[in-house]
Design an enzyme around this catalytic site. Sequence first.
Site, short mmCIF file in Angstrom:
data_model
loop_
_atom_site.label_atom_id
_atom_site.label_comp_id
_atom_site.label_asym_id
_atom_site.label_seq_id
_atom_site.Cartn_x
_atom_site.Cartn_y
_atom_site.Cartn_z
N HIS A 36 0.84 -1.19 -0.04
CA HIS A 36 0.00 0.00 0.14
C HIS A 36 1.04 1.21 -0.12
O HIS A 36 1.98 1.21 0.62
CB HIS A 36 -0.81 -0.13 1.22
CG HIS A 36 -1.68 -0.91 1.21
ND1 HIS A 36 -1.75 -2.22 1.43
CD2 HIS A 36 -3.08 -0.86 1.01
CE1 HIS A 36 -2.65 -3.29 1.47
NE2 HIS A 36 -3.80 -2.33 1.08
N HIS B 123 -10.20 -6.35 1.72
CA HIS B 123 -8.79 -5.84 1.47
C HIS B 123 -8.32 -5.29 2.95
O HIS B 123 -8.94 -5.45 3.63
CB HIS B 123 -8.55 -4.85 0.34
CG HIS B 123 -9.49 -3.44 0.55
ND1 HIS B 123 -9.04 -2.32 1.07
CD2 HIS B 123 -10.66 -3.54 -0.01
CE1 HIS B 123 -10.12 -1.54 0.93
NE2 HIS B 123 -11.17 -2.19 0.43
#
Length: 323
Positions: free
Chosen positions: A10, A175
Site C-alpha cells: 500500500h 482488502h
Amino acid sequence: MTIAIVIGTHGWAAEQLLKTAEMLLGEQENVGWIDFVPGENAETLIEKYNAQLAKLDTTKGVLFLVDTWGGSPFNAASRIVVDKEHYEVIAGVNIPMLVETLMARDDDPSFDELVALAVETGREGVKALKAKPVEKAAPAPAAAAPKAAPTPAKPMGPNDYMVIGLARIDDRLIHGQVATRWTKETNVSRIIVVSDEVAADTVRKTLLTQVAPPGVTAHVVDVAKMIRVYNNPKYAGERVMLLFTNPTDVERLVEGGVKITSVNVGGMAFRQGKTQVNNAVSVDEKDIEAFKKLNARGIELEVRKVSTDPKLKMMDLISKIDK
C-alpha cells in the site's frame, strides 16, 4: 538467472523497501516493485504486476513479497499465482525478510527453500529489545451447555433476521481497510460478498474466502442466494458485513426484501465510461440510476474509505457532475 522477486505494498513503501535493501547489499537484479494508491483496485494492480513481470526473468519462478495478508496487493498477486507453478505470495514483507531473501537467491536455492527462508527470516526479524515472554493462563474447561428443547416453527419477526453491521460498496471487496478497521469497528462475525459475477468466478471466490481476518468467516454468494440467506432464521441475530462491487446489486437486494438502511461507498475505481466524483469513487449512468433508486427509498448513501473519514453524501457528489 535468479528467482524473480516483486514487492507490492500500500502507498509507496515498496520502492523504499528495495532502496533500503540495496543500501545494504548493493544494486539488485531481477527485482520489481509496484505501489498502490487511492482510486486503484485489484484489476489495476494485476496490470501493474504483469508490467513488472514482463521486465523480469521468470524462468525459475516468481516470489511476490507484499505487506498485508488480505490487502489489495496480496489479493491481486494471489490471482496471478493461483494456477502457476513456482509462483508464491508471502505477506508481511520487512527489511530482514527482503535482505535475507535477496542474499539467499545468489546461492541458487530451490524455489521451496527460498519461500521457507523468506517466511522464517521475516518472523525472526521481528523482536523487542526489553520485553520478556508473557505466559498465558490455560483456559478453564467449558461447561457443557444444557440441551434446548425444540421450538415450534413460527412466522419470522423483526428480530429473526441477520443484523447487517455494514453494507459497503467497494470494488476491491476484502482488502486491508475492510479486514482491519471496518471488521473490528462493526464487530461482525461474517463478511459476505454479494455479486453474481464474483460468485461465478471460482478462482476469485476461493481467494476471497481465504483472506478474512482471524475470527471472521468470508463467503461469496450471488444476489438471489443472499436474499434466501437473509430470510433464513438460522442466521437470526448474527452480525454480518455485506460487500458489493456496485450499487445495482445493492438495489436488487433491497428490491428483494433485504432491509438496508445505510450504504457506505468505499471505493469504485475509475475506468473508461465513468466519471470521477472524488479520489476514490467513479460512476457511470447505470451507477447513478441505482443510487437514485436507493436514495428514493430513504437509504443513507455516505462516502468514506475508513470510519474516521468525514461522511460525504453520495447524492451531493453526483449532483456536481457536469456543473
